[in-house]
Design a protein around this motif. Structure first.
Motif, PDB file in Angstrom:
ATOM      1  N   GLU A  82      40.527 -36.746 -36.210  1.00 14.58           N
ATOM      2  CA  GLU A  82      39.139 -36.503 -36.618  1.00 14.58           C
ATOM      3  C   GLU A  82      38.225 -37.645 -36.175  1.00 14.58           C
ATOM      4  O   GLU A  82      37.106 -37.417 -35.697  1.00 14.58           O
ATOM      5  CB  GLU A  82      39.075 -36.331 -38.131  1.00 14.58           C
ATOM      6  N   LYS A  83      38.699 -38.891 -36.317  1.00 12.26           N
ATOM      7  CA  LYS A  83      37.905 -40.047 -35.920  1.00 12.26           C
ATOM      8  C   LYS A  83      37.673 -40.061 -34.416  1.00 12.26           C
ATOM      9  O   LYS A  83      36.560 -40.338 -33.935  1.00 12.26           O
ATOM     10  CB  LYS A  83      38.634 -41.325 -36.360  1.00 12.26           C
ATOM     11  N   GLU A  90      32.712 -34.632 -30.293  1.00 10.94           N
ATOM     12  CA  GLU A  90      33.259 -33.284 -30.374  1.00 10.94           C
ATOM     13  C   GLU A  90      33.447 -32.874 -31.836  1.00 10.94           C
ATOM     14  O   GLU A  90      33.408 -33.708 -32.746  1.00 10.94           O
ATOM     15  CB  GLU A  90      34.606 -33.225 -29.643  1.00 10.94           C
ATOM     16  N   GLU A  91      33.668 -31.595 -32.033  1.00  5.69           N
ATOM     17  CA  GLU A  91      33.916 -31.103 -33.377  1.00  5.69           C
ATOM     18  C   GLU A  91      35.355 -31.439 -33.789  1.00  5.69           C
ATOM     19  O   GLU A  91      36.286 -31.218 -33.011  1.00  5.69           O
ATOM     20  CB  GLU A  91      33.710 -29.590 -33.448  1.00  5.69           C
ATOM     21  N   PRO A  92      35.543 -31.956 -34.981  1.00  3.19           N
ATOM     22  CA  PRO A  92      36.922 -32.266 -35.415  1.00  3.19           C
ATOM     23  C   PRO A  92      37.732 -30.988 -35.596  1.00  3.19           C
ATOM     24  O   PRO A  92      37.175 -29.913 -35.857  1.00  3.19           O
ATOM     25  CB  PRO A  92      36.713 -32.986 -36.758  1.00  3.19           C
ATOM     26  N   PRO A  93      39.047 -31.071 -35.430  1.00  5.45           N
ATOM     27  CA  PRO A  93      39.881 -29.860 -35.603  1.00  5.45           C
ATOM     28  C   PRO A  93      39.783 -29.326 -37.018  1.00  5.45           C
ATOM     29  O   PRO A  93      39.712 -30.113 -37.982  1.00  5.45           O
ATOM     30  CB  PRO A  93      41.299 -30.358 -35.296  1.00  5.45           C
TER      31      PRO A  93
END
Length: 373
Positions: A82-83, A90-93
């Motif tokens: 996420e970081k 970008e969008e985090p998973p």
């Protein structure tokens, strides 16, 4: 000149055979690896296989620690992804949604909607006069005929829990006569505490003067020390047609003007057809929040004080009692075992409960022997 020599058919067949042999060898290796893994799994000693209590607890603690370590590694890897995604813009998973009983339940068609006609009939139902504050709730509490010594302890807690509640001894009076007496004395509800094996196990709540009558199974009773302030009432998950009706029945037991200075909350939480009762007092406190950045911690104002942030935190103190209710039946009007009409009755759907019991089998086979008591 300079042209590559084409492979003959025999050479091509040899290469093909070599590739097939290599593939077969790799497959054999994979099968061996899988077999070895299966053997290792079988060799793993489970705690339930160990007879010695100390060794069993040690193995259990070790397995629990390993699971915790693996869980922490997964969380760290997820936070790192996420970081990294945020740094790259970008969008985090998306996070995985845990599978629970609540989010895997089938859709219930009886769930009430805001535009449902059921809400329009609230102004004319049996509880409207109390909920509109036209009448003050007045509760009569009594016991079953064969009362135990632990029943009054629970009744004393109900008297402190429900405002304007009064206790009358049952004696040998019939319940219908008690209902008639409660109507004449202008009571709004009647609660009967039933005991079995010296423990309270059921509650009968009768709305007066026109019903309805709800029969609840009582379980997991723990005692406490409530206060005398008029409580705030919280009802959650009473969303179905039946739940809406039961919620209004419970709501009619309490006054509609709570004392907020007492900070006393009574909660009825409906989940999986069980009603969980809890009783708390709350308090708001301001605490200094800890700042994570070390640089911010080291920074100081001109006066020599550290920068701090204040947060408002709510704390709960359980007052008791606590118990669980399970609805068994809902009857029209007041209590009537012979000619009463039932709105809803709990039905047993398990097949093993529908099978003939041992008593009936022995009775049919004429093998049952009655012994003198």
């Amino acid at each position: 000149m300079g042209m590559k020599r084409k492979k003959s058919e025999s050479e091509a067949m040899e290469d093909y055979d070599d590739g097939v042999v290599v593939d077969k060898k790799e497959k054999k290796k994979m099968k061996k690896m899988e077999k070895e893994k299966e053997k290792e799994k079988k060799k793993e000693i489970l705690p339930s296989m160990i007879k010695n209590k100390e060794k069993r607890s040690a193995v259990h603690a070790k397995l629990k620690h390993q699971k915790k370590v693996e869980k922490r590694k997964k969380l760290k890897a997820r936070d790192a992804e996420e970081k990294r995604a945020l740094e790259l813009g970008e969008e985090p998973p998306p996070r995985k949604i845990p599978r629970t009983i609540e989010n895997t339940r089938e859709f219930d068609e009886t769930v009430c909607k805001p535009d449902d006609e059921l809400f329009a009939g609230n102004d004319a139902d049996e509880f409207s006069s109390v909920l509109k504050r036209e009448r003050i709730p007045k509760i009569l509490i009594t016991t079953s005929r064969f009362n135990s010594t632990r029943g009054p302890a629970f009744i004393s807690e109900l008297l402190e829990l429900i405002p304007n509640a009064h206790y009358y001894k049952r004696g040998t009076y019939d319940l219908k006569k008690i209902v008639e007496y409660a109507k004449k004395q202008d009571f709004t509800s009647l609660i009967v505490v039933h005991t079995n094996r010296r423990e309270p196990d059921a509650l009968l709540i009768i709305g007066l003067p026109d019903g309805p009558t709800a029969h609840f199974k009582l379980s997991r009773l723990n005692h406490g020390n409530p206060t005398s302030h008029e409580p705030e009432l919280v009802l959650t998950n009473f969303t179905t047609c039946l739940g809406h009706r039961i919620g209004r029945l419970i709501q009619s037991l309490f006054p509609q003007e709570p004392n907020f200075r007492g900070r006393r909350v009574v909660t009825f939480h409906n989940q999986r057809d069980y009603i969980f009762f809890r009783h708390h007092r709350y308090i708001f406190e301001t605490k200094e929040s800890k700042q994570s950045d070390s640089k911010v911690k080291n920074r100081k104002d001109g006066k020599g004080e550290k920068n701090t942030q204040q947060k408002v935190i709510a704390r709960l103190q359980e007052c008791g009692p606590r118990f669980t209710l399970k609805l068994r039946s809902l009857q029209h009007e007041t209590f009537d075992t012979k000619g009463g009409e039932y709105e809803w009755v709990h039905k047993v759907t398990n097949e093993w409960l529908l099978r003939p019991c041992i008593f009936q089998i022995l009775l049919d086979s004429k093998l049952l022997i009655f012994l003198p008591i």
